[in-house]
Design a protein around this motif. Structure first.
Motif, PDB file in Angstrom:
ATOM      1  N   LEU A  68      -0.276  -5.568 -16.028  1.00 21.26           N
ATOM      2  CA  LEU A  68      -1.364  -4.337 -15.947  1.00 21.26           C
ATOM      3  C   LEU A  68      -2.643  -5.095 -16.296  1.00 21.26           C
ATOM      4  O   LEU A  68      -2.725  -6.125 -16.982  1.00 21.26           O
ATOM      5  N   PRO A  69      -3.557  -4.334 -15.723  1.00 25.57           N
ATOM      6  CA  PRO A  69      -5.083  -4.922 -16.030  1.00 25.57           C
ATOM      7  C   PRO A  69      -5.374  -5.094 -17.589  1.00 25.57           C
ATOM      8  O   PRO A  69      -4.824  -4.014 -18.438  1.00 25.57           O
ATOM      9  N   LEU A  70      -5.920  -6.127 -17.918  1.00 31.31           N
ATOM     10  CA  LEU A  70      -6.524  -5.973 -19.424  1.00 31.31           C
ATOM     11  C   LEU A  70      -7.248  -4.852 -19.834  1.00 31.31           C
ATOM     12  O   LEU A  70      -7.266  -4.643 -21.065  1.00 31.31           O
ATOM     13  N   THR A  71      -8.192  -4.411 -18.910  1.00 28.57           N
ATOM     14  CA  THR A  71      -9.110  -3.224 -19.284  1.00 28.57           C
ATOM     15  C   THR A  71      -8.307  -1.803 -19.353  1.00 28.57           C
ATOM     16  O   THR A  71      -8.922  -0.914 -19.739  1.00 28.57           O
ATOM     17  N   LEU A  72      -7.030  -1.871 -19.186  1.00 24.84           N
ATOM     18  CA  LEU A  72      -6.316  -0.692 -18.908  1.00 24.84           C
ATOM     19  C   LEU A  72      -5.964  -0.397 -20.594  1.00 24.84           C
ATOM     20  O   LEU A  72      -5.492  -0.886 -21.563  1.00 24.84           O
ATOM     21  N   GLY A 111      14.982   5.068  -9.641  1.00 23.00           N
ATOM     22  CA  GLY A 111      14.085   4.990 -11.030  1.00 23.00           C
ATOM     23  C   GLY A 111      13.229   3.826 -10.755  1.00 23.00           C
ATOM     24  O   GLY A 111      12.161   3.752 -11.419  1.00 23.00           O
ATOM     25  N   LEU A 112      13.690   2.627 -10.351  1.00 20.93           N
ATOM     26  CA  LEU A 112      12.737   1.524 -10.256  1.00 20.93           C
ATOM     27  C   LEU A 112      11.711   1.732  -9.353  1.00 20.93           C
ATOM     28  O   LEU A 112      10.553   1.408  -9.714  1.00 20.93           O
ATOM     29  N   ASP A 113      12.107   2.311  -8.381  1.00 25.93           N
ATOM     30  CA  ASP A 113      11.031   2.756  -7.222  1.00 25.93           C
ATOM     31  C   ASP A 113       9.794   3.632  -7.759  1.00 25.93           C
ATOM     32  O   ASP A 113       8.634   3.414  -7.540  1.00 25.93           O
ATOM     33  N   ALA A 114      10.286   4.674  -8.957  1.00 25.48           N
ATOM     34  CA  ALA A 114       9.196   5.304  -9.494  1.00 25.48           C
ATOM     35  C   ALA A 114       8.316   4.335 -10.514  1.00 25.48           C
ATOM     36  O   ALA A 114       7.199   4.722 -10.576  1.00 25.48           O
ATOM     37  N   VAL A 115       8.960   3.428 -11.084  1.00 25.82           N
ATOM     38  CA  VAL A 115       8.149   2.622 -11.907  1.00 25.82           C
ATOM     39  C   VAL A 115       7.192   1.667 -11.198  1.00 25.82           C
ATOM     40  O   VAL A 115       6.130   1.636 -11.676  1.00 25.82           O
ATOM     41  N   ALA A 122       6.041   2.512  -8.223  1.00 23.69           N
ATOM     42  CA  ALA A 122       4.877   3.596  -7.850  1.00 23.69           C
ATOM     43  C   ALA A 122       3.764   3.728  -9.078  1.00 23.69           C
ATOM     44  O   ALA A 122       2.550   3.515  -8.637  1.00 23.69           O
ATOM     45  N   LYS A 123       4.176   3.849 -10.306  1.00 24.47           N
ATOM     46  CA  LYS A 123       3.400   4.087 -11.224  1.00 24.47           C
ATOM     47  C   LYS A 123       2.420   2.866 -11.544  1.00 24.47           C
ATOM     48  O   LYS A 123       1.386   2.917 -11.700  1.00 24.47           O
ATOM     49  N   ILE A 124       3.103   1.855 -11.641  1.00 22.31           N
ATOM     50  CA  ILE A 124       2.396   0.363 -12.027  1.00 22.31           C
ATOM     51  C   ILE A 124       1.561   0.130 -10.852  1.00 22.31           C
ATOM     52  O   ILE A 124       0.382  -0.171 -11.180  1.00 22.31           O
ATOM     53  N   GLU A 125       1.729   0.600  -9.571  1.00 30.31           N
ATOM     54  CA  GLU A 125       0.914   0.081  -8.573  1.00 30.31           C
ATOM     55  C   GLU A 125      -0.326   1.307  -8.708  1.00 30.31           C
ATOM     56  O   GLU A 125      -1.380   0.839  -8.240  1.00 30.31           O
ATOM     57  N   SER A 126      -0.253   2.663  -9.241  1.00 31.56           N
ATOM     58  CA  SER A 126      -1.199   3.273  -9.200  1.00 31.56           C
ATOM     59  C   SER A 126      -2.075   3.079 -10.417  1.00 31.56           C
ATOM     60  O   SER A 126      -3.064   3.384 -10.289  1.00 31.56           O
ATOM     61  N   LEU A 127      -1.588   2.089 -11.342  1.00 29.13           N
ATOM     62  CA  LEU A 127      -2.461   1.473 -12.377  1.00 29.13           C
ATOM     63  C   LEU A 127      -3.127   0.304 -11.958  1.00 29.13           C
ATOM     64  O   LEU A 127      -3.630  -0.495 -12.677  1.00 29.13           O
ATOM     65  N   LYS A 128      -2.827  -0.032 -10.648  1.00 30.28           N
ATOM     66  CA  LYS A 128      -3.446  -1.270 -10.220  1.00 30.28           C
ATOM     67  C   LYS A 128      -2.887  -2.628 -10.734  1.00 30.28           C
ATOM     68  O   LYS A 128      -3.344  -3.554 -11.198  1.00 30.28           O
ATOM     69  N   GLY A 129      -1.465  -2.280 -11.025  1.00 29.12           N
ATOM     70  CA  GLY A 129      -0.512  -3.551 -11.708  1.00 29.12           C
ATOM     71  C   GLY A 129       0.450  -3.694 -10.749  1.00 29.12           C
ATOM     72  O   GLY A 129       0.262  -3.559  -9.375  1.00 29.12           O
ATOM     73  N   SER A 130       1.351  -4.823 -11.212  1.00 24.85           N
ATOM     74  CA  SER A 130       2.527  -5.384 -10.077  1.00 24.85           C
ATOM     75  C   SER A 130       3.367  -5.507 -11.024  1.00 24.85           C
ATOM     76  O   SER A 130       3.738  -5.518 -12.262  1.00 24.85           O
ATOM     77  N   LEU A 131       4.761  -5.503 -10.288  1.00 26.63           N
ATOM     78  CA  LEU A 131       6.178  -5.789 -10.698  1.00 26.63           C
ATOM     79  C   LEU A 131       6.707  -6.803 -10.020  1.00 26.63           C
ATOM     80  O   LEU A 131       6.801  -6.905  -8.758  1.00 26.63           O
ATOM     81  N   SER A 132       7.238  -7.739 -10.783  1.00 25.86           N
ATOM     82  CA  SER A 132       8.075  -8.908 -10.095  1.00 25.86           C
ATOM     83  C   SER A 132       9.472  -9.055 -10.705  1.00 25.86           C
ATOM     84  O   SER A 132       9.652  -8.671 -11.969  1.00 25.86           O
ATOM     85  N   THR A 133      10.387  -9.358 -10.146  1.00 26.33           N
ATOM     86  CA  THR A 133      11.905  -9.702 -10.655  1.00 26.33           C
ATOM     87  C   THR A 133      12.301 -11.082 -10.291  1.00 26.33           C
ATOM     88  O   THR A 133      11.823 -11.839  -9.604  1.00 26.33           O
ATOM     89  N   GLU A 134      12.983 -11.468 -11.199  1.00 25.38           N
ATOM     90  CA  GLU A 134      13.757 -12.754 -11.047  1.00 25.38           C
ATOM     91  C   GLU A 134      15.043 -12.822 -11.600  1.00 25.38           C
ATOM     92  O   GLU A 134      15.214 -12.510 -12.825  1.00 25.38           O
TER      93      GLU A 134
END
Length: 208
Positions: free
Chosen positions: A39-43, A8-12, A14-26
């Motif tokens: 996500l980009p502000l222009t989105l 599930g997290l991998d699907a999330v 992949a979708k974020i990267e297709s929108l030119k965004g990023s995902l980080s964890t802490e």
């Protein structure tokens, strides 16, 4: 103890990267984990009605959509030679979206799928080939080269991976209003003038 495979997290991701965004964890031991989605502000996203014209999918923002229609032939007519359709007892301007966009349209017998648009400029009815339903879409710009294309405000990638163009409802209503208001009267045939002289072209080949 019990852990999933992270599908599930991998699907999330992949979708974020297709929108030119990023995902980080802490994560901190004993406290939990924080997921940060960027996500980009222009989105931007919009709720849109999807329909088909000439085999391609197009979208219309639902904020300008009054309702969808299935028109019967007895609702179709004309006023002063202009195509109209009667909705709730009121004649409204009608046009095929395929004609406005210079696309081929399917010829079907029976009910006609259509959309009723309402903007500050008025109400119009536009015929389409097939109504597909509503969907939340991500609006993407067309870039400088295509920014001046008539009636198109952006594009999107649909859930099935197909590209859909987002139409500008204000532009469509404005275009149809001007078209019906300024429709010219039939032009007179010009009087025949003197016959034009036939021109000839002489080709000289000197390579022999």
């Amino acid at each position: 103890e019990v852990s999933g495979r992270g599908v599930g997290l991998d699907a999330v991701l992949a979708k974020i990267e297709s929108l030119k965004g990023s995902l980080s964890t802490e994560s901190k031991a004993g406290e939990g984990v924080i997921f940060t989605l960027s996500l980009p502000l222009t989105l931007s996203t919009t709720h849109a009605l999807l329909f088909q014209i000439g085999g391609d999918v197009y979208c219309l923002p639902t904020d300008a959509l009054e309702k969808t229609l299935l028109l019967s032939p007895d609702q179709m007519g004309s006023v002063e030679g202009k195509p109209t359709v009667v909705i709730d007892g009121m004649p409204l301007a009608f046009a095929w979206l395929a004609d406005i966009l210079n696309l081929p349209k399917e010829r079907k017998n029976g009910a006609i799928p259509a959309v009723l648009l309402r903007t500050q400029r008025g109400r119009v009815v536009l015929g389409v080939d097939t109504l597909l339903g509503e969907e939340e879409v991500v609006v993407k710009g067309l870039g400088k080269l295509l920014s001046q294309v008539a009636h198109i405000s952006g594009g999107t990638i649909l859930g099935n991976g197909q590209i859909g163009l987002i139409l500008n409802p204000n532009d469509l209503v404005r275009f149809l209003s001007h078209q019906t208001a300024d429709r010219p009267s039939p032009a007179r045939s010009p009087s025949p003038g003197p016959p034009s002289r036939q021109k000839r072209v002489l080709v000289v080949e000197d390579s022999l």
